[in-house]
Structure formats: structure tokens, C-alpha cells
Design an enzyme around this catalytic site. Structure first.
Site, short mmCIF file in Angstrom:
data_model
loop_
_atom_site.label_atom_id
_atom_site.label_comp_id
_atom_site.label_asym_id
_atom_site.label_seq_id
_atom_site.Cartn_x
_atom_site.Cartn_y
_atom_site.Cartn_z
CG HIS A 110 -24.61 72.81 103.70
ND1 HIS A 110 -24.98 71.66 104.37
CD2 HIS A 110 -23.33 73.06 104.06
CE1 HIS A 110 -23.99 71.24 105.12
NE2 HIS A 110 -22.97 72.06 104.95
CG ASN A 112 -19.28 69.01 105.34
OD1 ASN A 112 -18.99 67.97 105.92
ND2 ASN A 112 -18.50 70.07 105.34
CG HIS A 149 -36.69 64.65 100.79
ND1 HIS A 149 -36.03 64.31 101.96
CD2 HIS A 149 -36.97 65.97 100.89
CE1 HIS A 149 -35.93 65.37 102.74
NE2 HIS A 149 -36.49 66.40 102.11
CG HIS A 179 -32.71 81.26 117.46
ND1 HIS A 179 -31.94 80.31 116.84
CD2 HIS A 179 -32.69 82.35 116.65
CE1 HIS A 179 -31.46 80.79 115.72
NE2 HIS A 179 -31.89 82.04 115.58
N GLY A 262 -8.10 76.43 114.03
CA GLY A 262 -7.19 77.40 113.46
C GLY A 262 -7.20 77.41 111.95
NE ARG A 264 -7.07 81.83 102.97
CZ ARG A 264 -7.93 82.26 102.05
NH1 ARG A 264 -9.03 81.58 101.82
NH2 ARG A 264 -7.69 83.35 101.36
#
Length: 307
Positions: A110, A112, A149, A179, A262, A264
Site C-alpha cells: 500500500h 499513499n 527498509h 484487536h 462523500g 466515490r
């Protein structure tokens, strides 16, 4: 053009180009799959372009999205630590990707990279950068983790001695499933609310991180994509993908921001794996290859100690 508009345009050009570069390289290494392009508009303002590859030779599903959205009021997820910004107009630009390989020996990853800015109030806009990249192996190869890394450390090298340690630690803490009492994977970099060094240096760091993603990930894919596997490895991969779903739906800030603003829905949830399974109270057999992941990799660790 105001200074704020100039900054937004600089970020827009970089992130749009980053999406294109990543898509081109992923198609090259997959060799079979091709990304579709889905342009979308957000009713409240702005839009984006979702690039999705499904059923490739290497990637079972890969999503690389670009968005530039704006609105009249910051979503709660963006003002949780900055309540004074509630109710202000905003713009948010970002590239977000999640890659789910077919071969269980190739890690999921992932990344971002994003920029937020409010409207100018009393002649001043509040802005910040965020992002990073992290790695989620199913069968971990230690040399791959070290390579990952080292690339993360190199992305930080020009910015100061403490940058890698700070954002590596933040990544370990952020991508932690409370959890389950385990990390989602082996970490990488995570940063948010970055504005203290000033716009130019903060933007340079986001670009340094974005530019390091492909050199960090592609050599791992090349090394593992043809590794033989069977039903056992595939079932374990599908089980561990369940942790990815749990994190994204319970904790992920990007998912929360997208839904609260809001955005998509299809583009926000493109990060979820195409196939996944859960099994009640499953534990790996002691001494098994699957147990190695749990015993040695799903915990914060200084991977480059003594490197």
C-alpha cells in the site's frame, strides 16, 4: 494565480505524473494485465481517476487512484486533531494504491501520498502533507524486508538523521491491529500533518517518498513472482488478506476521509482484495512456514539495526 493556487498546481502535476509512472511500471512487470481508466466526479466538488487492473499474470487486483476533491466543510477525520478547522473549505489531492498479487510469495503493498489545504482565512491557508508506503508479506524473505527498509531510509536521508526513525515508528504504530495485537505487515514509512519545515521542504519529502516506491517494491516482485506455490500457500494468503480488510474498515484514515467527504465509494474501497477468507480461531502450526510470519515479522522491529 495566488501562491496557494500555485502550490496546488505543483502538487497536482506531481501526483498525476506519479500515478502514470506507477501504472506504466506495473503493467510492464505484470506483462499481461492492463489498467482500465475510470474518470469520476464528486457531487460536492472535484473528482478523480481510478486505474484498476484485474486478473493479471502477477497482480490479481491492483488499484492506483488519483483524486482532487474540494468542499465547503472539512470531514471529521481531517479535523480530529485540528478541531479549529471544522467548517472551513478545503481541497485534498492524493494518489493512493493497493496491490494484491496472485502469488502468495509476493507481498501486498500500500502507498499513499496526499496534500490537504484549507481556504485562505485572514490571508492564510492551513495546509499539510501526508503519506508513506508499507509492505504486507505472507511468506517473508528477510532480504526483501531489509531492501524495503533501506529504500525507506534512503528516501529520508536528505532530510535529517531522525526522519527515518520517526516515520518508521509512526508506520509501525499506525498499521497496528489493536484487536489482533499484531502489525499488518513489516511497516515502512508513514507521515501526516507535515508542514513544519515549510512548503518546499515538506513537498520535497513527499516527492522523495513517492519516487522511492517503485525502486522499493519492483525488485521484490521480480524476485518472487515466479516462486512455486500450492493450495496451502494460497489459502494462507486469502486468510491473511482478511487482516487487510479489518484494518481498512476499522482504522484507515483515507477510507474514513473518503467516505465522510462523500467520495466515490467504488474508488475508496478499491483497496480491498478481490478474494479473502476468514476462519474461526485459526493459528499456524508451531514451526511451520506460516508460524514464521507470526513469530518473527508481525511486530515492530528495528530491521536495519547495525546495517
Amino acid at each position: 494565480m495566488s501562491e496557494q493556487q500555485q502550490r496546488i498546481e505543483q502538487v497536482r502535476q506531481y501526483l498525476g505524473g506519479l500515478q502514470d509512472r506507477i501504472v506504466d511500471e506495473l503493467e510492464r512487470i505484470d506483462g499481461q494485465g492492463r489498467f482500465g481508466s475510470d474518470e469520476w466526479q464528486r457531487p460536492g466538488g472535484g473528482g478523480g481517476r481510478s486505474r484498476i487492473l484485474s486478473g493479471g499474470a502477477v497482480f490479481e487486483q491492483a488499484g492506483v487512484g488519483y483524486s482532487h476533491v474540494f468542499g465547503d466543510s472539512m470531514p471529521p477525520s481531517a479535523t480530529r486533531t485540528r478541531p479549529e478547522l471544522a467548517g472551513r473549505r478545503f481541497q485534498a489531492l492524493g494518489v493512493s494504491l493497493v496491490l494484491h498479487p496472485l502469488n502468495p510469495y509476493v507481498p501486498t503493498t500500500h502507498a499513499n501520498f496526499r496534500f490537504f489545504t484549507t481556504d485562505e482565512k485572514n490571508g492564510d491557508a492551513v495546509w499539510w502533507f501526508g503519506g508513506g508506503f508499507d509492505l504486507t508479506p505472507y511468506y517473508a524473505f528477510h532480504e526483501d524486508v531489509l531492501h524495503w527498509h533501506r529504500q525507506a531510509r534512503d528516501a529520508c536521508a536528505a532530510f535529517g538523521a531522525g526522519w527515518y526513525g520517526r516515520y518508521k515508528k509512526w508506520c509501525d504504530e499506525y498499521f497496528f491491529l489493536k484487536h489482533r495485537n499484531e502489525t499488518r505487515g513489516v511497516g515502512g514509512l508513514f507521515f501526516d500533518d507535515l508542514n513544519e519545515p515549510g512548503f518546499d521542504r515538506s513537498f520535497a519529502f513527499m516527492k522523495a517518498s513517492g519516487d522511492r516506491f517503485l525502486p522499493a517494491y519492483l525488485p521484490i516482485v521480480e524476485a518472487r513472482k515466479d516462486h512455486p506455490y500450492g493450495e496451502r500457500e494460497r489459502e494462507f494468503q486469502l486468510y491473511r488478506r482478511g487482516r487487510y480488510v479489518e484494518f481498512n474498515l476499522l482504522y484507515d484514515r483515507g477510507t474514513l476521509f473518503g467516505l465522510q467527504s462523500g467520495g466515490r465509494t467504488e474508488s475508496i474501497l478499491m483497496s480491498l482484495p478481490p478474494r479473502v477468507r476468514w476462519e474461526y480461531d485459526w493459528h499456524p502450526a508451531p514451526g511451520s512456514a506460516e508460524a514464521v510470519l507470526y513469530d518473527q515479522y508481525l511486530r515492530p522491529r528495528d530491521w536495519l539495526a547495525g546495517d
